[in-house]
Design a protein around this motif. Structure first.
Motif, short mmCIF file in Angstrom:
data_model
loop_
_atom_site.label_atom_id
_atom_site.label_comp_id
_atom_site.label_asym_id
_atom_site.label_seq_id
_atom_site.Cartn_x
_atom_site.Cartn_y
_atom_site.Cartn_z
N HIS A 61 0.82 -1.20 0.00
CA HIS A 61 0.00 0.00 0.00
C HIS A 61 0.86 1.27 0.00
N VAL A 62 0.25 2.37 -0.46
CA VAL A 62 0.97 3.64 -0.46
C VAL A 62 0.88 4.30 0.92
N ARG A 63 1.83 5.20 1.20
CA ARG A 63 1.88 5.85 2.51
C ARG A 63 1.57 7.33 2.46
N TYR A 64 1.93 7.98 1.35
CA TYR A 64 1.79 9.44 1.28
C TYR A 64 0.77 9.90 0.28
N VAL A 65 0.49 9.05 -0.72
CA VAL A 65 -0.42 9.40 -1.81
C VAL A 65 -1.81 9.74 -1.26
N VAL A 66 -2.39 10.86 -1.72
CA VAL A 66 -3.76 11.20 -1.34
C VAL A 66 -4.71 10.71 -2.45
N ARG A 94 18.49 4.73 1.02
CA ARG A 94 18.26 4.80 2.47
C ARG A 94 18.19 6.26 2.88
N LYS A 95 17.21 6.60 3.69
CA LYS A 95 17.08 7.96 4.19
C LYS A 95 17.65 8.05 5.61
N SER A 96 17.92 9.28 6.06
CA SER A 96 18.62 9.50 7.32
C SER A 96 17.70 9.35 8.54
N ALA A 98 17.20 11.60 10.61
CA ALA A 98 16.42 12.85 10.71
C ALA A 98 15.09 12.72 9.98
N TRP A 99 15.10 12.03 8.83
CA TRP A 99 13.84 11.81 8.07
C TRP A 99 12.87 10.97 8.88
N TRP A 100 13.37 9.90 9.46
CA TRP A 100 12.49 8.96 10.16
C TRP A 100 12.00 9.51 11.49
N ARG A 116 7.58 18.22 -4.75
CA ARG A 116 6.75 17.85 -5.91
C ARG A 116 7.13 16.50 -6.53
N HIS A 117 7.49 15.56 -5.69
CA HIS A 117 7.92 14.24 -6.16
C HIS A 117 6.83 13.57 -7.00
N ILE A 118 5.61 13.57 -6.48
CA ILE A 118 4.53 12.86 -7.17
C ILE A 118 4.07 13.62 -8.41
N ASP A 120 5.65 15.96 -10.19
CA ASP A 120 6.68 15.97 -11.24
C ASP A 120 6.90 14.57 -11.81
N GLY A 121 6.91 13.57 -10.93
CA GLY A 121 7.11 12.19 -11.40
C GLY A 121 6.03 11.78 -12.38
N MET A 122 4.81 12.20 -12.09
CA MET A 122 3.68 11.78 -12.91
C MET A 122 3.79 12.29 -14.35
N ALA A 129 7.58 2.92 -16.33
CA ALA A 129 6.83 2.05 -15.41
C ALA A 129 7.64 1.95 -14.13
N ARG A 130 6.96 1.93 -12.97
CA ARG A 130 7.69 1.96 -11.71
C ARG A 130 7.08 1.03 -10.68
N ARG A 131 7.92 0.61 -9.76
CA ARG A 131 7.41 -0.09 -8.58
C ARG A 131 8.32 0.25 -7.39
N ASP A 143 16.21 1.48 2.85
CA ASP A 143 14.81 1.68 3.25
C ASP A 143 13.85 1.36 2.11
N PHE A 144 14.31 1.67 0.87
CA PHE A 144 13.46 1.50 -0.31
C PHE A 144 14.26 0.86 -1.44
N LEU A 145 13.61 0.04 -2.23
CA LEU A 145 14.17 -0.44 -3.49
C LEU A 145 13.26 0.12 -4.57
N TRP A 147 12.33 0.58 -8.65
CA TRP A 147 12.53 -0.16 -9.91
C TRP A 147 11.76 0.56 -11.02
N PHE A 148 12.43 0.80 -12.12
CA PHE A 148 11.83 1.53 -13.25
C PHE A 148 12.14 0.80 -14.55
N GLU A 149 11.18 0.79 -15.47
CA GLU A 149 11.37 0.18 -16.79
C GLU A 149 10.94 1.16 -17.87
N LEU A 164 16.29 15.88 -11.53
CA LEU A 164 15.31 16.77 -10.90
C LEU A 164 15.07 16.36 -9.44
N LEU A 165 14.80 15.07 -9.23
CA LEU A 165 14.51 14.59 -7.87
C LEU A 165 15.72 14.78 -6.95
N ARG A 166 16.91 14.55 -7.48
CA ARG A 166 18.12 14.66 -6.64
C ARG A 166 18.42 16.10 -6.23
C1 HEM Z 1 8.68 7.77 -12.74
C2 HEM Z 1 8.05 8.74 -12.08
C3 HEM Z 1 7.82 8.64 -10.60
C4 HEM Z 1 6.62 8.68 -10.01
C5 HEM Z 1 5.26 8.86 -10.68
C6 HEM Z 1 6.85 8.50 -8.59
C7 HEM Z 1 5.85 8.46 -7.65
C8 HEM Z 1 6.02 8.18 -6.34
C9 HEM Z 1 4.97 8.10 -5.37
C10 HEM Z 1 3.49 8.27 -5.67
C11 HEM Z 1 5.52 7.84 -4.18
C12 HEM Z 1 4.81 7.75 -2.83
C13 HEM Z 1 4.39 6.34 -2.51
C14 HEM Z 1 3.66 6.30 -1.17
O1 HEM Z 1 2.69 7.07 -0.99
O2 HEM Z 1 4.06 5.50 -0.32
C15 HEM Z 1 6.94 7.72 -4.38
C16 HEM Z 1 7.84 7.40 -3.41
C17 HEM Z 1 9.19 7.22 -3.64
N1 HEM Z 1 9.86 7.39 -4.83
FE1 HEM Z 1 9.05 7.99 -6.55
N2 HEM Z 1 8.19 8.37 -8.35
C18 HEM Z 1 8.82 8.45 -9.55
C19 HEM Z 1 10.18 8.39 -9.76
C20 HEM Z 1 11.11 8.13 -8.78
C21 HEM Z 1 12.55 8.02 -9.00
C22 HEM Z 1 13.24 8.21 -10.36
C23 HEM Z 1 13.12 7.69 -7.80
C24 HEM Z 1 14.57 7.45 -7.47
C25 HEM Z 1 15.59 8.07 -8.06
C26 HEM Z 1 12.04 7.60 -6.84
C27 HEM Z 1 12.20 7.25 -5.52
C28 HEM Z 1 11.19 7.15 -4.61
C29 HEM Z 1 11.39 6.78 -3.22
C30 HEM Z 1 12.70 6.43 -2.55
C31 HEM Z 1 10.15 6.82 -2.63
C32 HEM Z 1 9.80 6.53 -1.16
C33 HEM Z 1 9.88 7.84 -0.40
C34 HEM Z 1 9.51 7.69 1.06
O3 HEM Z 1 8.59 6.91 1.38
O4 HEM Z 1 10.15 8.37 1.88
N3 HEM Z 1 10.86 7.89 -7.46
N4 HEM Z 1 7.22 7.94 -5.70
#
Ligand code: HEM
Length: 184
Positions: A61-66, A94-96, A98-100, A116-118, A120-122, A129-131, A143-145, A147-149, A164-166
């Motif tokens: 399940h997701v943790r932050y997504v609304v 792995r996050k620090s 301080a994050w946790w 703007r992670h979500i 911008d990512g969208m 494709a991501r997991r 903390d996290f693995l 995966w992108f295709e 951008l994310l970095r």
């Molecule tokens: C391809 C576009 C991307 C989309 C649409 C996206 C979307 C998301 C979403 C919705 C979450 C939150 C999941 C939740 O609510 O638990 C998330 C978390 C995360 N994403 Fe992305 N993401 C993308 C790309 C990336 C990339 C490129 C990276 C790594 C370089 C990344 C690393 C992470 C990490 C580490 C988390 C977990 C953050 C945390 O729980 O503290 N994401 N992403």
């Protein structure tokens, strides 16, 4: 995704994916290996002889997504395993501490309101494709693995997104990040 999917990423001499690049963005790298096998379930960690390393995670399940974001993601995110998506990125993070130590609402504010992670990512979907796998609660080194295709023609877009994310506030809390690129 309702069900929890456990996966093991086993680096060694065998596997569908050929490792073409490996670098530590922050902290220690992993051991070098030729190939990566992604297997269902929790394989024994660092299994003997053949494997260089094994990392395990749970996608659930997701943790932050609304809710609006959940609907929007559901509409645009493609499945894994598309035929044209011959490139992949495996990025354990792995996050620090301080994050946790932050509360859930503070973490959401950093991740989305200020970084703007979500949103911008969208913009990079459905090209990518991501997991996301959670690893922290399994006592794993990351903390996290992630995966992108993607297809070769979208490789440039994926580079743009990682850069951008970095550069975001969220990434100030990333203390270890290994960027592994693969092809099949
Ligand atoms: C391809 C576009 C991307 C989309 C649409 C996206 C979307 C998301 C979403 C919705 C979450 C939150 C999941 C939740 O609510 O638990 C998330 C978390 C995360 N994403 Fe992305 N993401 C993308 C790309 C990336 C990339 C490129 C990276 C790594 C370089 C990344 C690393 C992470 C990490 C580490 C988390 C977990 C953050 C945390 O729980 O503290 N994401 N992403």
């Amino acid at each position: 995704m309702a069900a929890v999917v456990f996966s093991s990423f086993i680096a060694g001499a065998a596997g569908l994916w050929k490792i073409v690049a490996h670098r530590a963005v922050a902290g220690e790298p992993l051991a070098d290996a030729e190939r990566l096998s992604v297997e269902a379930g929790l394989a024994a960690p660092a299994s003997p002889a053949a494997s260089a390393w094994t990392l395990r995670g749970a996608a659930g399940h997701v943790r932050y997504v609304v809710s609006d974001e959940k609907v929007a993601l559901g509409r645009v995110q493609p499945p894994l395993g598309r035929e044209q998506a011959t490139l992949a990125a495996f990025i354990p993070i792995r996050k620090s501490a301080a994050w946790w130590e932050l509360a859930q609402d503070e973490r959401r504010a950093i991740l989305e309101d200020r970084s703007r992670h979500i949103a911008d990512g969208m913009r990079y979907l459905p090209a990518i494709a991501r997991r996301l796998y959670q690893s922290r609660e399994l006592g794993e080194p990351f903390d996290f693995l992630t995966w992108f295709e993607y297809a070769p023609e979208h490789a440039g877009q994926f580079e743009e997104l990682t850069q951008l994310l970095r550069s975001t506030e969220e990434w100030r809390y990333v203390e270890r990040e290994v960027d592994i690129r693969l092809e099949r």
